[in-house]
Design a protein around this motif. Structure first.
Motif, PDB file in Angstrom:
ATOM      1  N   MET A   1       0.832  -0.991  -0.030  1.00  0.00           N
ATOM      2  CA  MET A   1       0.055  -0.155  -0.165  1.00  0.00           C
ATOM      3  C   MET A   1       0.967   1.151  -0.014  1.00  0.00           C
ATOM      4  SD  MET A   1      -2.454  -1.616   2.990  1.00  0.00           S
ATOM      5  CE  MET A   1      -1.032  -2.935   3.110  1.00  0.00           C
ATOM      6  N   VAL A   2       0.477   2.316  -0.712  1.00  0.00           N
ATOM      7  CA  VAL A   2       1.286   3.478  -0.880  1.00  0.00           C
ATOM      8  C   VAL A   2       0.269   4.666  -1.017  1.00  0.00           C
ATOM      9  CG1 VAL A   2       1.663   3.187  -3.486  1.00  0.00           C
ATOM     10  CG2 VAL A   2       3.252   4.641  -2.059  1.00  0.00           C
ATOM     11  N   MET A   3       0.803   5.850  -0.330  1.00  0.00           N
ATOM     12  CA  MET A   3       0.304   6.925  -0.303  1.00  0.00           C
ATOM     13  C   MET A   3       0.652   7.770  -1.701  1.00  0.00           C
ATOM     14  SD  MET A   3      -1.390   7.035   2.394  1.00  0.00           S
ATOM     15  CE  MET A   3      -2.340   8.642   2.845  1.00  0.00           C
ATOM     16  N   HIS A   4      -0.029   7.831  -2.655  1.00  0.00           N
ATOM     17  CA  HIS A   4       0.213   8.419  -3.959  1.00  0.00           C
ATOM     18  C   HIS A   4      -1.120   9.113  -4.495  1.00  0.00           C
ATOM     19  CE1 HIS A   4       1.801   8.894  -7.898  1.00  0.00           C
ATOM     20  NE2 HIS A   4       2.997   8.770  -7.432  1.00  0.00           N
ATOM     21  N   PRO A   5      -0.759  10.495  -5.149  1.00  0.00           N
ATOM     22  CA  PRO A   5      -2.191  10.979  -5.491  1.00  0.00           C
ATOM     23  C   PRO A   5      -2.801  10.352  -6.718  1.00  0.00           C
ATOM     24  CG  PRO A   5      -0.118  12.242  -6.059  1.00  0.00           C
ATOM     25  CD  PRO A   5       0.394  11.117  -5.240  1.00  0.00           C
ATOM     26  N   MET A   6      -2.013   9.650  -7.401  1.00  0.00           N
ATOM     27  CA  MET A   6      -2.487   8.990  -8.835  1.00  0.00           C
ATOM     28  C   MET A   6      -3.355   9.933  -9.739  1.00  0.00           C
ATOM     29  SD  MET A   6      -0.969   6.053  -8.529  1.00  0.00           S
ATOM     30  CE  MET A   6      -1.997   4.955  -9.899  1.00  0.00           C
ATOM     31  N   ASP A   7      -2.870  11.195  -9.939  1.00  0.00           N
ATOM     32  CA  ASP A   7      -3.600  12.129 -10.747  1.00  0.00           C
ATOM     33  C   ASP A   7      -3.407  11.953 -12.257  1.00  0.00           C
ATOM     34  OD1 ASP A   7      -4.298  14.042  -8.926  1.00  0.00           O
ATOM     35  OD2 ASP A   7      -2.385  14.639  -8.649  1.00  0.00           O
ATOM     36  N   THR A   8      -4.292  11.721 -12.985  1.00  0.00           N
ATOM     37  CA  THR A   8      -4.530  11.445 -14.389  1.00  0.00           C
ATOM     38  C   THR A   8      -4.050  12.413 -15.528  1.00  0.00           C
ATOM     39  OG1 THR A   8      -6.706  12.074 -14.624  1.00  0.00           O
ATOM     40  CG2 THR A   8      -6.388   9.941 -13.768  1.00  0.00           C
ATOM     41  N   GLY A   9      -4.250  13.867 -14.775  1.00  0.00           N
ATOM     42  CA  GLY A   9      -3.851  15.110 -15.694  1.00  0.00           C
ATOM     43  C   GLY A   9      -5.265  15.363 -16.366  1.00  0.00           C
ATOM     44  N   MET A  10      -6.267  14.831 -15.896  1.00  0.00           N
ATOM     45  CA  MET A  10      -7.505  15.427 -16.627  1.00  0.00           C
ATOM     46  C   MET A  10      -8.436  16.048 -15.488  1.00  0.00           C
ATOM     47  SD  MET A  10      -7.868  11.907 -18.429  1.00  0.00           S
ATOM     48  CE  MET A  10      -9.403  11.856 -19.420  1.00  0.00           C
ATOM     49  N   GLY A  11      -7.955  16.121 -14.207  1.00  0.00           N
ATOM     50  CA  GLY A  11      -8.563  16.879 -12.996  1.00  0.00           C
ATOM     51  C   GLY A  11      -8.020  18.361 -12.961  1.00  0.00           C
ATOM     52  N   LYS A  12      -9.034  19.139 -12.504  1.00  0.00           N
ATOM     53  CA  LYS A  12      -8.773  20.476 -12.219  1.00  0.00           C
ATOM     54  C   LYS A  12      -8.572  20.944 -10.826  1.00  0.00           C
ATOM     55  CE  LYS A  12     -10.847  22.358 -16.699  1.00  0.00           C
ATOM     56  NZ  LYS A  12     -11.825  23.596 -17.028  1.00  0.00           N
ATOM     57  N   ASP A  13      -7.961  21.755 -10.668  1.00  0.00           N
ATOM     58  CA  ASP A  13      -7.881  22.242  -9.235  1.00  0.00           C
ATOM     59  C   ASP A  13      -9.040  23.253  -8.972  1.00  0.00           C
ATOM     60  OD1 ASP A  13      -6.956  24.697  -7.220  1.00  0.00           O
ATOM     61  OD2 ASP A  13      -5.390  23.377  -7.263  1.00  0.00           O
ATOM     62  N   LYS A  14      -9.609  23.104  -7.740  1.00  0.00           N
ATOM     63  CA  LYS A  14     -11.024  23.647  -7.535  1.00  0.00           C
ATOM     64  C   LYS A  14     -10.648  25.174  -7.386  1.00  0.00           C
ATOM     65  CE  LYS A  14     -13.492  19.727  -5.606  1.00  0.00           C
ATOM     66  NZ  LYS A  14     -13.980  19.357  -4.494  1.00  0.00           N
ATOM     67  N   LYS A  15      -9.676  25.635  -6.841  1.00  0.00           N
ATOM     68  CA  LYS A  15      -9.273  27.165  -6.673  1.00  0.00           C
ATOM     69  C   LYS A  15      -8.869  27.750  -8.101  1.00  0.00           C
ATOM     70  CE  LYS A  15      -8.278  26.746  -1.812  1.00  0.00           C
ATOM     71  NZ  LYS A  15      -7.276  26.819  -0.893  1.00  0.00           N
ATOM     72  N   THR A  16      -7.991  27.284  -8.603  1.00  0.00           N
ATOM     73  CA  THR A  16      -7.365  27.953  -9.671  1.00  0.00           C
ATOM     74  C   THR A  16      -8.060  27.549 -11.193  1.00  0.00           C
ATOM     75  OG1 THR A  16      -5.684  26.149 -10.302  1.00  0.00           O
ATOM     76  CG2 THR A  16      -5.141  28.064  -8.934  1.00  0.00           C
ATOM     77  N   LYS A  17      -8.946  26.334 -11.035  1.00  0.00           N
ATOM     78  CA  LYS A  17      -9.603  25.946 -12.209  1.00  0.00           C
ATOM     79  C   LYS A  17      -8.511  25.583 -13.332  1.00  0.00           C
ATOM     80  CE  LYS A  17     -13.507  27.156 -10.689  1.00  0.00           C
ATOM     81  NZ  LYS A  17     -14.069  26.374  -9.744  1.00  0.00           N
ATOM     82  N   LYS A  18      -7.274  25.487 -12.894  1.00  0.00           N
ATOM     83  CA  LYS A  18      -6.100  24.754 -13.886  1.00  0.00           C
ATOM     84  C   LYS A  18      -6.129  23.376 -13.748  1.00  0.00           C
ATOM     85  CE  LYS A  18      -3.331  28.860 -14.022  1.00  0.00           C
ATOM     86  NZ  LYS A  18      -2.006  29.595 -13.816  1.00  0.00           N
ATOM     87  N   LEU A  19      -5.809  22.687 -14.906  1.00  0.00           N
ATOM     88  CA  LEU A  19      -5.464  21.141 -14.781  1.00  0.00           C
ATOM     89  C   LEU A  19      -4.225  20.833 -13.776  1.00  0.00           C
ATOM     90  CD1 LEU A  19      -5.731  20.277 -18.703  1.00  0.00           C
ATOM     91  CD2 LEU A  19      -7.352  19.585 -16.779  1.00  0.00           C
ATOM     92  N   ILE A  20      -4.544  19.729 -12.952  1.00  0.00           N
ATOM     93  CA  ILE A  20      -3.575  19.213 -12.224  1.00  0.00           C
ATOM     94  C   ILE A  20      -2.820  18.404 -13.198  1.00  0.00           C
ATOM     95  CG2 ILE A  20      -3.072  17.674 -10.257  1.00  0.00           C
ATOM     96  CD1 ILE A  20      -5.995  18.547  -9.271  1.00  0.00           C
ATOM     97  N   PRO A  21      -1.370  18.515 -13.041  1.00  0.00           N
ATOM     98  CA  PRO A  21      -0.577  17.808 -13.843  1.00  0.00           C
ATOM     99  C   PRO A  21      -0.516  16.286 -13.442  1.00  0.00           C
ATOM    100  CG  PRO A  21       0.732  19.580 -12.928  1.00  0.00           C
ATOM    101  CD  PRO A  21      -0.558  19.762 -12.236  1.00  0.00           C
ATOM    102  N   ALA A  22      -0.316  15.360 -14.522  1.00  0.00           N
ATOM    103  CA  ALA A  22      -0.501  14.092 -14.464  1.00  0.00           C
ATOM    104  C   ALA A  22       0.766  13.512 -13.419  1.00  0.00           C
ATOM    105  CB  ALA A  22      -0.497  13.318 -15.553  1.00  0.00           C
ATOM    106  N   LYS A  23       0.238  12.548 -12.526  1.00  0.00           N
ATOM    107  CA  LYS A  23       1.582  12.131 -11.628  1.00  0.00           C
ATOM    108  C   LYS A  23       0.738  10.899 -11.212  1.00  0.00           C
ATOM    109  CE  LYS A  23       4.468  12.945  -7.625  1.00  0.00           C
ATOM    110  NZ  LYS A  23       5.684  12.683  -8.357  1.00  0.00           N
TER     111      LYS A  23
END
Length: 111
Positions: free
Chosen positions: A26-48
């Motif tokens: 088990m690992v703590m990792h964000p697993m961001d796809t690069g398709m989600g948006k930051d709720k404050k800035t409305k910019k895409l969250i980089p893939a990680k």
């Protein structure tokens, strides 16, 4: 690179030499796809996301997994392995940004 928390669990907790056990990483990792948006800035969250996981027991590769970005946040990777005496289990992952994390657990059969 940030330090990630991770955990290796072996079931059953008590096992003998020659038994097959279930190993979970088990690992703590964000697993961001690069398709989600930051709720404050409305910019895409980089893939990680994790794209490779390898289980090694006493220097011998047990399994090597190729992973895609569609896994959940804080994923769990599971495999089965045969215990062949005392030793060391190492699980290593690499993510798409080049981050590498390694976790080790000593293996001690009972009986």
């Amino acid at each position: 690179m940030e330090k990630r928390k991770s955990l290796i669990k072996i079931k059953p907790k008590r096992f003998k030499d020659g038994e097959i056990v279930k190993v979970s990483f088990m690992v703590m990792h964000p697993m961001d796809t690069g398709m989600g948006k930051d709720k404050k800035t409305k910019k895409l969250i980089p893939a990680k996301y994790i794209n490779s996981v390898k289980f090694v027991y006493n220097g011998k590769e047990i399994t090597n997994m190729t992973v895609w970005e569609s896994l959940s946040v804080n994923p769990v990777f599971t495999t089965y392995m045969k215990i062949t005496g005392k030793g060391k289990l190492t699980v290593t992952y690499t993510d798409n940004t080049g981050e590498v994390h390694e976790k080790t657990k000593k293996i001690k059969p009972k009986g």
